[in-house]
Design a protein around this motif. Structure first.
Motif, short mmCIF file in Angstrom:
data_model
loop_
_atom_site.label_atom_id
_atom_site.label_comp_id
_atom_site.label_asym_id
_atom_site.label_seq_id
_atom_site.Cartn_x
_atom_site.Cartn_y
_atom_site.Cartn_z
N VAL A 251 -15.58 -11.18 17.60
CA VAL A 251 -15.23 -12.71 17.07
C VAL A 251 -16.28 -12.53 15.40
O VAL A 251 -17.32 -12.21 15.10
N THR A 252 -15.15 -12.74 14.17
CA THR A 252 -15.45 -12.64 13.06
C THR A 252 -15.26 -14.45 12.42
O THR A 252 -14.24 -15.09 13.14
N VAL A 253 -16.13 -15.20 12.22
CA VAL A 253 -15.53 -16.57 11.72
C VAL A 253 -16.03 -16.59 10.42
O VAL A 253 -16.89 -16.19 9.18
N ALA A 254 -14.65 -16.20 9.50
CA ALA A 254 -14.83 -16.39 7.94
C ALA A 254 -14.74 -17.77 7.39
O ALA A 254 -13.37 -18.54 7.40
N ALA A 255 -15.70 -17.96 6.38
CA ALA A 255 -15.59 -19.95 5.62
C ALA A 255 -15.59 -20.13 4.88
O ALA A 255 -16.73 -19.29 3.78
N VAL A 256 -14.87 -20.71 4.24
CA VAL A 256 -15.34 -21.38 2.13
C VAL A 256 -16.19 -22.03 1.84
O VAL A 256 -16.56 -23.21 2.81
N GLY A 257 -16.85 -21.54 1.15
CA GLY A 257 -18.10 -22.18 1.23
C GLY A 257 -19.85 -22.15 1.78
O GLY A 257 -20.07 -21.21 2.68
N GLU B 134 -24.23 -13.81 19.82
CA GLU B 134 -24.56 -12.78 19.95
C GLU B 134 -24.73 -12.15 21.49
O GLU B 134 -24.79 -10.77 21.37
N HIS B 135 -24.80 -13.13 21.91
CA HIS B 135 -25.53 -12.92 23.15
C HIS B 135 -24.21 -12.62 24.35
O HIS B 135 -24.04 -11.39 25.53
N TYR B 136 -23.06 -12.98 23.26
CA TYR B 136 -21.80 -13.06 24.05
C TYR B 136 -20.77 -11.47 23.70
O TYR B 136 -19.92 -11.28 24.23
N THR B 137 -20.88 -11.65 23.04
CA THR B 137 -19.67 -10.59 21.68
C THR B 137 -20.50 -10.07 20.51
O THR B 137 -21.78 -10.58 20.16
N THR B 138 -19.66 -9.32 19.84
CA THR B 138 -20.23 -9.18 18.79
C THR B 138 -19.16 -9.86 17.48
O THR B 138 -18.63 -10.43 17.78
N PHE B 139 -20.54 -10.98 17.01
CA PHE B 139 -19.88 -11.81 16.32
C PHE B 139 -20.65 -11.25 14.96
O PHE B 139 -21.32 -10.68 14.64
N LYS B 140 -20.05 -12.02 13.95
CA LYS B 140 -20.12 -11.75 12.56
C LYS B 140 -19.73 -13.35 11.59
O LYS B 140 -18.51 -13.81 11.98
#
Length: 156
Positions: free
Chosen positions: A8-14, A33-39
């Motif tokens: 899962v990636t969260v991409a945000a402006v600012g 991060e305990h459940y998924t590869t998160f960025k």
């Protein structure tokens, strides 16, 4: 659902400037991060609502997410879900696509090209939320969805 099941990636402006938003974001990042590869990726706010500024932000968002990720635009006109529905949606999307990228635009939203690139649209609320709060709410709801999928008590 195993931790290695998806990304899962969260991409945000600012950037989040206030320390309380930063603290909340980091707390949920650690939990996810305990459940998924998160960025979590932050791209530069182009500083305006002009078409050119929104296009720069959109291009930066799309460049920041892995190629082939399922793009989910966070938008007030997206689908509304309960937390259990989001958990089911998340599980199905991760099983099918492996990598999800949630896109959060700046205060002025998204340019049409970025919106058109998205595979799906979700809404956090019918209410207008400050941009910083919307990001933290998304992270919290993703965490809540993973606890639901794992049968853990957080969501009750």
């Amino acid at each position: 659902m195993a931790r290695s099941m998806g990304h899962v990636t969260v991409a945000a402006v600012g950037r989040l400037r206030e320390s309380h938003w930063q603290a909340a974001q980091e707390a949920y990042r650690g939990r996810l991060e305990h459940y998924t590869t998160f960025k979590l990726v932050e791209v530069k706010d182009a500083g305006g609502s002009s078409g050119a500024a929104l296009a720069r932000e959109g291009a930066a968002l799309l460049a920041a997410v892995p190629r082939g990720a399922r793009l989910i635009l966070m938008s007030p006109d997206g689908r509304h879900m309960s937390s259990p529905e989001l958990a089911t949606f998340l599980q199905g999307q991760l099983e099918t696509y492996g990598h999800l990228a949630f896109l959060i635009g700046g205060p002025s939203g998204f340019d049409p090209a970025t919106a058109a690139a998205a595979h799906d649209r979700l809404a956090l609320s019918r209410l207008t939320l400050p941009h910083e709060l919307a990001r933290v709410v998304l992270l919290e709801q993703l965490y809540r969805a993973f606890t639901i999928l794992h049968g853990e008590p957080y969501h009750k």
